[in-house]
Design an enzyme around this catalytic site. Structure first.
Site, PDB file in Angstrom:
ATOM      1  CG  ASP A  41      -2.174   0.818   0.858  1.00  0.00           C
ATOM      2  OD1 ASP A  41      -2.426   0.700  -0.541  1.00  0.00           O
ATOM      3  OD2 ASP A  41      -3.815   1.596   1.808  1.00  0.00           O
ATOM      4  CG  HIS A 246      27.324   6.001  -8.770  1.00  0.00           C
ATOM      5  ND1 HIS A 246      26.581   4.994  -9.629  1.00  0.00           N
ATOM      6  CD2 HIS A 246      28.275   7.141  -8.833  1.00  0.00           C
ATOM      7  CE1 HIS A 246      27.471   6.096 -10.599  1.00  0.00           C
ATOM      8  NE2 HIS A 246      27.079   6.794 -10.665  1.00  0.00           N
ATOM      9  CG  ASP A 263      27.941  14.506  -7.027  1.00  0.00           C
ATOM     10  OD1 ASP A 263      26.664  14.990  -7.725  1.00  0.00           O
ATOM     11  OD2 ASP A 263      28.329  13.477  -7.558  1.00  0.00           O
ATOM     12  CG  ASP A 274      25.667  16.050 -11.458  1.00  0.00           C
ATOM     13  OD1 ASP A 274      25.413  16.417  -9.721  1.00  0.00           O
ATOM     14  OD2 ASP A 274      25.254  15.436 -12.411  1.00  0.00           O
ATOM     15  CG  HIS A 355      34.643   9.732 -12.840  1.00  0.00           C
ATOM     16  ND1 HIS A 355      34.394  11.288 -13.415  1.00  0.00           N
ATOM     17  CD2 HIS A 355      35.133  10.150 -11.676  1.00  0.00           C
ATOM     18  CE1 HIS A 355      34.566  11.650 -12.339  1.00  0.00           C
ATOM     19  NE2 HIS A 355      34.917  11.246 -11.338  1.00  0.00           N
ATOM     20  CG  HIS A 359      26.509  13.813 -17.534  1.00  0.00           C
ATOM     21  ND1 HIS A 359      25.497  14.140 -16.944  1.00  0.00           N
ATOM     22  CD2 HIS A 359      27.813  13.824 -16.041  1.00  0.00           C
ATOM     23  CE1 HIS A 359      25.461  14.307 -15.738  1.00  0.00           C
ATOM     24  NE2 HIS A 359      26.613  14.158 -14.804  1.00  0.00           N
ATOM     25  CG  HIS A 366      23.426  10.543 -15.986  1.00  0.00           C
ATOM     26  ND1 HIS A 366      24.771  10.309 -16.266  1.00  0.00           N
ATOM     27  CD2 HIS A 366      24.748  11.497 -15.023  1.00  0.00           C
ATOM     28  CE1 HIS A 366      26.002  10.193 -15.511  1.00  0.00           C
ATOM     29  NE2 HIS A 366      25.130  11.355 -14.350  1.00  0.00           N
ATOM     30  CD  GLU A 384      30.441  14.580 -13.497  1.00  0.00           C
ATOM     31  OE1 GLU A 384      30.374  14.116 -12.510  1.00  0.00           O
ATOM     32  OE2 GLU A 384      29.082  14.313 -14.475  1.00  0.00           O
ATOM     33  CE1 TYR A 388      36.368  11.008  -7.242  1.00  0.00           C
ATOM     34  CE2 TYR A 388      37.887  10.974  -9.144  1.00  0.00           C
ATOM     35  CZ  TYR A 388      36.162  10.960  -8.185  1.00  0.00           C
ATOM     36  OH  TYR A 388      35.361  12.037  -8.949  1.00  0.00           O
ATOM     37  NE  ARG A 397      31.674  13.547  -8.665  1.00  0.00           N
ATOM     38  CZ  ARG A 397      31.886  12.522  -7.933  1.00  0.00           C
ATOM     39  NH1 ARG A 397      32.976  11.459  -7.397  1.00  0.00           N
ATOM     40  NH2 ARG A 397      30.828  11.676  -6.917  1.00  0.00           N
ATOM     41  CD  GLU A 399      29.210  16.839 -11.083  1.00  0.00           C
ATOM     42  OE1 GLU A 399      28.545  16.050 -10.779  1.00  0.00           O
ATOM     43  OE2 GLU A 399      28.140  16.647 -12.363  1.00  0.00           O
TER      44      GLU A 399
HETATM   45  N1  GLY Z   1      25.389  13.267  -9.471  1.00  0.00           N
HETATM   46  C1  GLY Z   1      25.695  12.560 -10.830  1.00  0.00           C
HETATM   47  C2  GLY Z   1      26.975  12.524 -11.460  1.00  0.00           C
HETATM   48  O1  GLY Z   1      27.589  13.326 -11.342  1.00  0.00           O
HETATM   49  O2  GLY Z   1      27.080  12.658 -12.801  1.00  0.00           O
HETATM   50 MN    MN Z   2      27.432  15.206  -9.909  1.00  0.00          MN
HETATM   51 MN    MN Z   3      27.207  14.209 -13.037  1.00  0.00          MN
END
Ligand code: GLY
Ligand code: MN
Ligand code: MN
Length: 428
Positions: A41, A246, A263, A274, A355, A359, A366, A384, A388, A397, A399
């Site tokens: 529910d 993540h 982040d 973001d 990474h 994006h 994304h 970004e 690391y 990071r 961004e």
């Molecule tokens: N927060 C997701 C990314 O930076 O792509």
């Molecule tokens: Mn991000």
């Molecule tokens: Mn991002």
């Protein structure tokens, strides 16, 4: 959540633009996301299909939009089907849109109840040669179960096997890629709310606070400022957690001497921000943390100039990786000679930055668009860079969200990122 005013003309114009790209004698069908059950529910918070929102402004589940521009009956050229506001339904889940309300929000001429969809939709389909269905074609999209649009496409194929089926996604992707002024304004608002949340977090963080408490500060600021909430699961990772790309548990204590990587981004009017920022838990970077941080910051500043028409995500990734590789040599992580002798298939920098660094962003964090698509003015992307270094417990990071222009425009230019600014705000 604060109610934002609708912009019916925006959604109407989006439909008109879409129609220009459809073949003659076509019907295009766009369906709402499923309302998913969480457990007994209880549902997950509802998030509309970005495409359906873009084309209609309707934020309600169980909605279907059918566009059939060549239909002989002008009442069947553009039809929105919505759930009927029954008293029992409304007792449990509150107000559902009336026909008039749905018309006002969307400027769609014909609004009908979803339970009566079959007959009208059959009429539209039988007047058409082509059926455009709208599947999620984001390259990394994975879903082990069929989602609403996918199931609907399957049912249509079964029911109308002699029709031509066509893909709506490539057309809507192109259309959504370039953001209109109204969209950039909403994204700027999402970024400003995100910035206010960061400043709140800066004042709050001290040795001994927990990551989830920082998350709570951010959430508080979002909701107070009219955002729906987070555009994605926020990452609040201190110390070794900052190295987990993540990390979303957000359940550790922030310890003196560690870095804290956040982040986080607000969703405002269905548009995402973001942002990433990295700060010293104690309010002052160590010399080594500062050197690493400034390396990433230098690259971010320099790379902002890459967001000009004609460039691509693929090329920006490679350019930023090369900048970071140089900084890593400066930080003593490896030498120029090591790079000259490295296996090109397995470059050394990848150990410290594994990474992509950009994006598209928009309705989805994304957002739609390929990494090979040439950038055009008005597209919005993240930038970004990060580093690391596991051996040193350093995860950084930074961004920001950038609008492509001849001189790229940074929607997060006002969110503090200089070492001095961060230290000053933390120590006020
Ligand atoms: N927060 C997701 C990314 O930076 O792509
Ligand atoms: Mn991000
Ligand atoms: Mn991002």
């Amino acid at each position: 959540m604060k109610k934002l005013p609708a912009n019916p003309d925006f959604h109407k114009n989006n439909r008109e633009t879409l129609l220009k790209s459809l073949s003659h004698n076509s019907v295009a069908i766009i369906v709402a996301n499923d309302q998913l059950n969480r457990n007994g529910d209880q549902d997950f918070p509802y998030r509309q299909s970005s495409d359906l929102f873009y084309l209609s402004g309707i934020d309600q589940e169980k909605t279907v939009l059918a566009l059939c521009p060549d239909h002989p009956d002008e009442n069947l050229r553009e039809v929105l089907f919505v759930v009927k506001p029954e008293p029992v339904l409304e007792t449990w889940t509150g107000h559902k849109l009336t026909v008039d309300e749905a018309k006002q929000i969307s400027k769609i001429r014909t609004v009908k109840w979803i339970d009566d969809m079959e007959i009208s939709l059959r009429d539209m389909i039988l007047s058409s040669e082509n059926i455009y269905v709208n599947l999620n074609e984001y390259v990394k999209y994975q879903n082990p179960v069929a989602y609403s649009a996918h199931r609907f496409a399957g049912e249509l194929r079964e029911a109308y096997p002699a029709h031509q089926f066509k893909r709506l996604a490539p057309i809507l992707t192109e259309q959504r890629l370039v953001k209109q002024t109204y969209e950039i304004e909403r994204m700027q608002e999402a970024c400003d709310i995100t910035g206010a949340a960061f400043e709140r977090a800066l004042k709050f963080v001290n040795p001994g606070v927990y990551e989830y408490e920082v998350e709570a500060e951010i959430t508080h600021e979002y909701l107070m400022r009219g955002a729906r909430g987070h555009a994605y699961q926020p990452i609040v990772g201190s110390g070794k957690n900052a190295l987990v790309l993540h990390y979303i548990e957000n359940n550790d204590e922030c310890k003196a001497g560690d870095l804290l990587l956040m982040d986080f981004g607000a969703e405002y009017g269905n548009y995402a921000a973001d942002c990433s920022r990295t700060i010293p838990v104690s309010g002052k970077f160590t010399a080594r943390q500062k050197a690493c941080y400034e390396a990433v910051l230098r690259v971010q500043k320099e790379a902002t100039a890459l967001f000009t028409p004609g460039n691509t995500i693929d090329k920006i990734n490679k350019a930023v990786w090369a900048m970071m590789e140089k900084e890593m040599i400066g930080l003593g992580l490896f030498t120029k000679a090591d790079v000259d002798n490295q296996d090109p298939a397995n470059p050394l920098f990848f150990k410290y930055l594994m990474h992509g660094v950009t994006h598209f962003i928009g309705l989805d964090v994304h957002d739609v668009g390929s990494k090979y698509r040439k950038l055009e003015k008005g597209m919005v992307l993240t930038l970004e860079p990060g580093i690391y270094i596991k051996e040193e417990n350093i995860g950084i990071r930074i961004e920001n969200n950038i609008v492509v222009e001849d001189i790229p425009f940074d929607l997060m230019a006002n969110i503090p990122r200089e070492v001095e600014e961060i230290e000053e705000l933390m120590n006020q």
